[in-house]
Design a protein around this motif. Sequence first.
Motif, PDB file in Angstrom:
ATOM      1  N   LEU B  12      63.672  40.070  -4.613  1.00 47.38           N
ATOM      2  CA  LEU B  12      63.742  40.106  -6.083  1.00 47.38           C
ATOM      3  C   LEU B  12      65.109  40.607  -6.548  1.00 47.38           C
ATOM      4  O   LEU B  12      65.685  40.089  -7.505  1.00 47.38           O
ATOM      5  CB  LEU B  12      62.648  41.036  -6.629  1.00 47.38           C
ATOM      6  N   LEU B  14      67.966  40.312  -4.998  1.00 47.30           N
ATOM      7  CA  LEU B  14      68.959  39.228  -4.836  1.00 47.30           C
ATOM      8  C   LEU B  14      68.792  38.168  -5.922  1.00 47.30           C
ATOM      9  O   LEU B  14      69.751  37.626  -6.452  1.00 47.30           O
ATOM     10  CB  LEU B  14      68.817  38.580  -3.454  1.00 47.30           C
ATOM     11  N   LEU B  15      67.546  37.901  -6.253  1.00 45.55           N
ATOM     12  CA  LEU B  15      67.264  36.910  -7.304  1.00 45.55           C
ATOM     13  C   LEU B  15      67.880  37.348  -8.632  1.00 45.55           C
ATOM     14  O   LEU B  15      68.513  36.565  -9.347  1.00 45.55           O
ATOM     15  CB  LEU B  15      65.745  36.754  -7.439  1.00 45.55           C
ATOM     16  N   MET B  18      71.604  36.837  -8.611  1.00 46.86           N
ATOM     17  CA  MET B  18      71.972  35.424  -8.827  1.00 46.86           C
ATOM     18  C   MET B  18      71.863  35.040 -10.299  1.00 46.86           C
ATOM     19  O   MET B  18      72.737  34.375 -10.853  1.00 46.86           O
ATOM     20  CB  MET B  18      71.056  34.519  -7.993  1.00 46.86           C
TER      21      MET B  18
END
Lengths: 152, 237
Positions: B12, B14-15, B18
């Motif tokens: 989550l 890393l999401l 991004m």
Amino acid sequence: MGRRLTLASFLDDKRGLGGATIFIMAILVIIIIIVATAIFIVQTKGKERIIKSVSGESADDFLLSFLASEYEVDGFKVSGEELIFLTSEGLDSKYLKNIVVSSMEKVCNDGCYGEFSTAGLTFTVGDEKFPKKISSSIDLPIKTEVTFYVKK
Amino acid sequence: MLRNKRASSHSLFLLIIMVGLLLLLPYASYSFSKEGTPKRLSFKAGEAGSSIREFESITDKKEVLLSHCLRTSDIEVSESFFQQYSCFQGGEVVIDSSCPFNINDEYKPLLKGKLDTCMGEDVSLEIKDDLITASIPFSGQDKGKQFEVNYERSIKAQKTPLLSEKSIKEVLEDLQSRKGCLEKDPNCLSPSKLEGNDLIIQAESNPRPVVENKALKNHTIKFTLRYKDFQTTPLFT
């Protein structure tokens, strides 16, 4: 103890949200690349002639860009230079005024006072003359001059 | 269970990064656009940069002046060209073996003369197909304590001639290709018409805007071409 966040641990994460996240992130990476490429292309196209605000170097740019650009006047396509001469030959000055004022408003954006003089006519934008004066002129042989008063 | 939760929170995290990047990108691009391209900033830095800017300003202004002179010279030459054209006789341009309508040969020196006068210097001129190209070489040199600038540029202006040899020759080629129809119908090439063995063609220049009653209107130069012995003479191109 918790695992360190590494690519290996991330790819190893096949439970919970892991699998779906990898897929979503791959899509996001592709979107980022497409958006970045599109923005780069749009912004670099015609970069030299786009004047977004007035600075010490751009009075020349503004004048030259105005003279070389083509405008639609009364159903005819004419350059800024040609429009000045047609105005001096009796064309209603409203066409020149509209184009000059709208071009100066775009770069001034309430941040400067602009004065454009040619063929015995003067058009202005803005209310307040700021302290720093920037000007550019050309003899075509009709003398055409633009002066901007900007904040320091 | 705990490990599973941590792995999910890593994903989550890393999401979110991004998504953040995706949102940051347009802003970064906007800031970049305000500053100009790095290339432009670097070559314009310092004293050498201001010297280059000065040369750029001079040449850009010369380019606008060249474009103006080319436009006005073309107008001046075209308005009086046929009065001095060697194939002009009795109010008509007569096309025959000695005059195959190569107007550019006579148009070019007249245009160059006007252009040189307007610019106050020698201008190179070329008329190819339907395009006039005027050019002037420019070179400038500036020296400072820590720099030397040698600036060279070819200043150019282009336009379509008002009196276009190419367009008129295309009209003549079209008439030539259809002349077989005259045997059946003498009016088949209308509005061009036969006068004895000659074909009389009404032609006009490319249009340009002129001012009338404070508004613009199209202006063309109309002229008559007499194609001598049209039916028996092959096309002179």
